[in-house]
Each structure stands twice: as C-alpha cells, then as structure tokens.
Design a protein around this motif. Structure first.
Motif, PDB file in Angstrom:
ATOM      1  N   MET A   1       0.730  -1.178   0.309  1.00 16.60           N
ATOM      2  CA  MET A   1      -0.092  -0.406  -0.169  1.00 16.60           C
ATOM      3  C   MET A   1       0.929   0.575   0.339  1.00 16.60           C
ATOM      4  O   MET A   1       1.861   0.913   1.026  1.00 16.60           O
ATOM      5  N   ASN A   2       0.574   1.915  -0.940  1.00 16.98           N
ATOM      6  CA  ASN A   2       1.211   3.994  -1.085  1.00 16.98           C
ATOM      7  C   ASN A   2       1.227   4.197   0.205  1.00 16.98           C
ATOM      8  O   ASN A   2       0.127   4.502   0.982  1.00 16.98           O
ATOM      9  N   SER A   3       2.211   5.347   0.525  1.00 19.89           N
ATOM     10  CA  SER A   3       1.839   6.295   1.669  1.00 19.89           C
ATOM     11  C   SER A   3       0.611   6.844   2.079  1.00 19.89           C
ATOM     12  O   SER A   3       0.009   7.030   2.680  1.00 19.89           O
ATOM     13  N   LYS A   4       0.240   7.444   0.366  1.00 16.52           N
ATOM     14  CA  LYS A   4      -0.622   8.687   0.261  1.00 16.52           C
ATOM     15  C   LYS A   4      -1.906   7.310   0.547  1.00 16.52           C
ATOM     16  O   LYS A   4      -3.074   8.160   1.305  1.00 16.52           O
ATOM     17  N   LYS A   5      -2.192   6.309   0.039  1.00 15.28           N
ATOM     18  CA  LYS A   5      -3.332   5.373   0.735  1.00 15.28           C
ATOM     19  C   LYS A   5      -3.474   4.810   1.821  1.00 15.28           C
ATOM     20  O   LYS A   5      -4.768   5.095   2.746  1.00 15.28           O
ATOM     21  N   LEU A   6      -1.816   4.592   2.523  1.00 19.71           N
ATOM     22  CA  LEU A   6      -2.234   3.911   4.385  1.00 19.71           C
ATOM     23  C   LEU A   6      -2.746   5.664   5.033  1.00 19.71           C
ATOM     24  O   LEU A   6      -3.283   5.954   5.894  1.00 19.71           O
ATOM     25  N   LEU A   7      -2.502   7.255   4.726  1.00 15.18           N
ATOM     26  CA  LEU A   7      -2.158   7.890   4.631  1.00 15.18           C
ATOM     27  C   LEU A   7      -4.258   8.474   4.873  1.00 15.18           C
ATOM     28  O   LEU A   7      -4.902   8.896   6.237  1.00 15.18           O
ATOM     29  N   LEU A   8      -4.573   8.135   3.757  1.00 21.27           N
ATOM     30  CA  LEU A   8      -6.652   8.732   3.737  1.00 21.27           C
ATOM     31  C   LEU A   8      -7.490   7.553   4.573  1.00 21.27           C
ATOM     32  O   LEU A   8      -8.078   8.111   5.513  1.00 21.27           O
ATOM     33  N   TYR A   9      -6.875   6.243   4.711  1.00 18.16           N
ATOM     34  CA  TYR A   9      -7.757   5.122   4.721  1.00 18.16           C
ATOM     35  C   TYR A   9      -7.311   5.292   6.748  1.00 18.16           C
ATOM     36  O   TYR A   9      -8.421   4.995   7.289  1.00 18.16           O
ATOM     37  N   SER A  10      -6.067   5.536   6.979  1.00 19.93           N
ATOM     38  CA  SER A  10      -6.210   5.459   8.475  1.00 19.93           C
ATOM     39  C   SER A  10      -6.959   6.469   9.208  1.00 19.93           C
ATOM     40  O   SER A  10      -7.623   6.617   9.857  1.00 19.93           O
ATOM     41  N   SER A  11      -6.861   7.884   8.549  1.00 20.03           N
ATOM     42  CA  SER A  11      -7.392   9.054   8.515  1.00 20.03           C
ATOM     43  C   SER A  11      -9.062   8.851   8.418  1.00 20.03           C
ATOM     44  O   SER A  11      -9.372   9.533   9.755  1.00 20.03           O
ATOM     45  N   VAL A  12      -9.336   8.457   7.910  1.00 21.97           N
ATOM     46  CA  VAL A  12     -10.786   8.334   7.536  1.00 21.97           C
ATOM     47  C   VAL A  12     -11.704   7.348   8.636  1.00 21.97           C
ATOM     48  O   VAL A  12     -12.771   7.848   9.391  1.00 21.97           O
ATOM     49  N   PHE A  13     -10.794   6.557   8.743  1.00 25.57           N
ATOM     50  CA  PHE A  13     -11.255   5.033  10.195  1.00 25.57           C
ATOM     51  C   PHE A  13     -11.182   6.176  11.104  1.00 25.57           C
ATOM     52  O   PHE A  13     -12.433   6.315  11.866  1.00 25.57           O
ATOM     53  N   ALA A  14     -10.604   6.849  11.643  1.00 27.35           N
ATOM     54  CA  ALA A  14     -10.218   8.101  12.680  1.00 27.35           C
ATOM     55  C   ALA A  14     -11.253   8.636  12.904  1.00 27.35           C
ATOM     56  O   ALA A  14     -11.390   8.881  13.989  1.00 27.35           O
ATOM     57  N   ILE A  15     -11.366  10.026  11.728  1.00 33.22           N
ATOM     58  CA  ILE A  15     -12.234  10.572  11.547  1.00 33.22           C
ATOM     59  C   ILE A  15     -13.687  10.871  11.951  1.00 33.22           C
ATOM     60  O   ILE A  15     -13.832  10.804  13.067  1.00 33.22           O
ATOM     61  N   GLN A  16     -14.180   8.949  11.112  1.00 33.11           N
ATOM     62  CA  GLN A  16     -15.468   8.804  11.514  1.00 33.11           C
ATOM     63  C   GLN A  16     -15.469   8.476  12.995  1.00 33.11           C
ATOM     64  O   GLN A  16     -16.865   8.437  13.528  1.00 33.11           O
ATOM     65  N   GLY A  17     -14.490   7.459  13.261  1.00 32.68           N
ATOM     66  CA  GLY A  17     -15.083   6.849  14.855  1.00 32.68           C
ATOM     67  C   GLY A  17     -15.075   7.841  15.576  1.00 32.68           C
ATOM     68  O   GLY A  17     -16.207   7.290  16.882  1.00 32.68           O
ATOM     69  N   LEU A  18     -14.142   8.914  15.844  1.00 35.43           N
ATOM     70  CA  LEU A  18     -14.112   9.800  16.552  1.00 35.43           C
ATOM     71  C   LEU A  18     -15.903  10.627  16.310  1.00 35.43           C
ATOM     72  O   LEU A  18     -16.000  11.182  17.802  1.00 35.43           O
ATOM     73  N   SER A  19     -15.960  10.862  14.961  1.00 39.62           N
ATOM     74  CA  SER A  19     -16.924  11.776  15.253  1.00 39.62           C
ATOM     75  C   SER A  19     -18.582  10.890  15.920  1.00 39.62           C
ATOM     76  O   SER A  19     -19.060  11.157  16.142  1.00 39.62           O
ATOM     77  N   ASN A  20     -18.476   9.766  15.534  1.00 43.34           N
ATOM     78  CA  ASN A  20     -19.611   8.512  16.088  1.00 43.34           C
ATOM     79  C   ASN A  20     -19.352   7.692  18.265  1.00 43.34           C
ATOM     80  O   ASN A  20     -20.347   7.903  18.355  1.00 43.34           O
ATOM     81  N   ALA A  21     -18.290   8.586  18.183  1.00 46.54           N
ATOM     82  CA  ALA A  21     -18.325   7.945  19.726  1.00 46.54           C
ATOM     83  C   ALA A  21     -18.509   8.683  20.662  1.00 46.54           C
ATOM     84  O   ALA A  21     -18.826   7.899  22.127  1.00 46.54           O
ATOM     85  N   VAL A  22     -19.406  10.574  19.956  1.00 46.15           N
ATOM     86  CA  VAL A  22     -19.688  10.143  21.043  1.00 46.15           C
ATOM     87  C   VAL A  22     -21.570  10.107  21.687  1.00 46.15           C
ATOM     88  O   VAL A  22     -22.563  10.701  22.296  1.00 46.15           O
ATOM     89  N   ILE A  23     -21.828   9.562  20.556  1.00 48.21           N
ATOM     90  CA  ILE A  23     -23.641   9.373  20.190  1.00 48.21           C
ATOM     91  C   ILE A  23     -23.885   8.524  21.911  1.00 48.21           C
ATOM     92  O   ILE A  23     -24.500   9.264  21.861  1.00 48.21           O
TER      93      ILE A  23
END
Length: 386
Positions: A1-23
């Motif tokens: 996996m190239n570095s930009k994929k790793l960056l985007l994939y890890s980020s989208v998981f963290a961003i969405q997880g954090l946004s919903n963890a408050v619910i």
C-alpha cells in the motif's frame, strides 16, 4: 500500500470513529437537567454544522492550493478537537470542539475524494475508502457503548490516539516530498491517472473569481431538478439525525450503553451491505431512492419498540438511498461543485434538523417527535424527479 493510501485510509477511520464515539454518551457529556435534550442535540449537531459550512469552501480551496495541504488541515483539526473533547467536561469547550471537528471533516473529505479520483485504481480505492468510512462510524458507536462502563470517554481517547497516528503518517508524507520552484510540493506517489506539472492543483492558475463559483453553484442547484434531490437528502438525514441525537436519552431506561452502541453500530453494518446490494442492482435510481426512504422511515417507526431492527432498517435504507441519490446527482452533473452541494444537503440535515426537532421534545415527548420525523420522511416519496 502506498503512503498516501495509508494516510487517507487510517485518517477516514479515525475521523469517522471519533465523530460517532460521542453518540452513546451524549447525555453524560451534556449533563443532567431539563435542557439536556437540546444540549445533546447541539453537541451532536455541532460537528455537522461545522462540516456543512466548510465542505464547499474547502473543496474550492483544495482545487487552488492542492489536495494534500487541505487533507493535512482536516487531520490536524480533528486531532486538536479530539484532545479537547478528551480532557474537558466544560460544555462550551465540548461544543466548540465538536464544531472544530466538523471543520476538519469539511476540509478532509472533498480533498480526499479528489485525491482518490486521480488514482489509476480509483474505483477500487473508493470502495475501500467508503468501507473504512462506514467501519469507522460503526466502530465509534460500538466501542463507545461497550467501553463506557470503564470510563465514559474511553472510546474518544482511543480514536483521538488513532487520529494522532494519522498525524504522524501525515508528517512522514509531507517530509517525503520536495518543493518545486513555485514552493508547492511534488506528488511522488506515481499513481495519478493523468500527468500534471509538479505540484499543480486541479484548477488552472488564473486568478480566483468568487463570483464565477457563486454563479456555477447557483446554476447547478437549479439544474434539472437537482434541488429536489438536495431536499430529499436534507429530510432523509435530518429525520434519522433526530433519532440518533436523542436516542441515548430516550433509551436510558431500557438499554445499557453496550446495547445502545451495538444497536447503532448495526445501522452502519446495514449501510455497508445495502450499498453493495444497491450497487449491483439494475433498478432505476428513482426506485432505489424510494426503497431506501421506505426502509429508513420504517426503522424510525420501529425504534419505539425494537431498537436493533430499527437501526438496521435505518442503515439499510440510508445506504441504499444515498447510493441512488449520488447516482442521480451525477446524471445532472459530476462536477466537484455538484458533489459539494449534495454533501452540504446531507450535513444540513444532520446539523440543523436535530436541533430543530429537539425543541419539540419538551412539549410533545420523544415518541411523538420520532413518529413525526418518520412521517415527514415518507412525504418525500411524493417528490417527482428523474
């Protein structure tokens, strides 16, 4: 996996997880008191209001200065907001942090989608990206509910840590690039569909003309019934947002936090499955959208008695409807402005309707408000569009 994929994939998981963890823990974050439904809705909606206000402007900015810079801003804002939500119990700090978190979302997604669209394997990468997006949403509510008994912010702390790891990947990525003569960064990952001069953003380098973008936005909104699709997205996500933002309060007497987290996470699993199914069907977009609306409305009605089934139906309906809506929008226009406008409809529903709906909970009660939102959603079946 190239570095930009790793960056985007890890980020989208963290961003969405954090946004919903408050619910699942909205009542605890809001505190006790007669105003808690309104405060819970504000904490829930602050994120979506921040995203709503910035999706289109940051999409335009990404065209001007380059996608990676705007993605970097989104990751940084997410990390900062996560830290403050983790360490503070002050309502003002929490509310502002949720808003800043939404700004990070508004910066990240238009630029991330634009980056993926330029990759040679964009179709596969988009599927992987959206899978991790929904997986992050599901993980956020699931682990927040499951781990709430350990410490109320355990899941928030975990996803803030994941956002920090994405920030580390970001530092490595930006350090691995070299500036060109214009001071911008060269794209070194070598997976672009088309050859561009080093560091050139997607737009040409002519002067920025706000009037031109405003006119394009106006034309797109009123083109071929686009506004009808936009309105359906507002109502769909607004009706389900009313339920999501208030269900933790409503279900406090009959669901534990783990049960609540599990029920809500089922909606995202259902969305993943229905998106795959809707993508393979040969049904018309209109039929897919209407089937999704019926399923989502049925889920809202079932929420009064059968939470797990309710959230599964809501997720299945939403996943199918949004796929049909995106396909219908792309038939009108596939431009970045069109997609940005469509996403503002989603976030307008998620950000504004729950706050408005919460005002009626005091005089009418949760059940009446939930039923009313489901019935309003069903009225969109009568909207005529192609």
């Amino acid at each position: 996996m190239n570095s930009k994929k790793l960056l985007l994939y890890s980020s989208v998981f963290a961003i969405q997880g954090l946004s919903n963890a408050v619910i699942p823990i909205l009542p605890e974050l809001a505190g006790e008191g007669s105003t808690s439904p309104a405060v819970s809705s504000l904490l829930y909606s602050g994120y979506f209001i921040g995203a709503l206000l910035t999706l289109l402007p940051f999409g335009i900015l990404a065209d001007r200065i380059g996608n990676l810079k705007v993605v970097s801003l989104g990751i940084t804002l997410t990390l900062i907001s996560g830290i403050f939500i983790s360490i503070s119990d002050n309502l003002w700090v929490l509310g502002i942090s949720r808003f800043v978190e939404g700004l990070g979302c508004g910066a990240f997604f238009p630029a991330a989608y634009s980056m993926i669209a330029d990759w040679k394997d964009s179709h596969q990468s988009l599927g992987e990206f959206n899978f991790l997006l929904n997986a992050g949403l599901a993980a956020g509510v699931f682990f927040s509910g499951m781990l709430a008994e350990l410490e109320i912010k355990t899941a928030i702390n975990i996803f803030t840590l994941l956002a920090f790891l994405s920030f580390i990947f970001l530092l490595r990525e930006t350090r691995g690039q070299t500036p060109d003569n214009s001071g911008r960064k060269k794209d070194e990952y070598g997976t672009s569909k088309r050859v561009k001069p080093p560091g050139e953003p997607h737009e040409n380098r002519t002067g920025f003309k706000p009037g031109m973008y405003l006119e394009k936005t106006r034309e797109t909104f009123f083109e071929n019934g686009f506004w009808k699709l936009w309105g359906i997205s507002v109502v769909l996500y607004g009706a389900t947002g009313v339920l999501n933002s208030n269900y933790a309060d409503y279900s406090a007497g009959f669901l534990t936090k783990p049960e609540l987290g599990f029920a809500i996470s089922a909606s995202y699993l259902a969305a993943m499955l229905s998106s795959l199914a809707a993508g393979k069907t040969k049904a018309k977009n209109k039929s897919i959208i209407r089937a999704g609306i019926v399923l989502a409305a049925a889920g809202i009605l079932f929420s009064l008695k059968v939470p797990l089934l309710a959230f599964f139906l809501i997720g299945a309906g939403g996943g199918a409807a949004v796929l049909g809506l995106v396909a219908a929008v792309s038939r009108v226009s596939s431009s970045g402005i069109a997609m940005g406008l469509f996403n503002t409809g989603i976030y307008a529903g998620l950000g504004l309707i729950p706050v408005f709906g919460s005002l009626f909970i005091g005089p009418l009660g949760y059940e009446s408000v939930f039923l009313g939102s489901g019935l309003v959603l069903l009225t969109t079946l009568f909207v005529k569009f192609e």
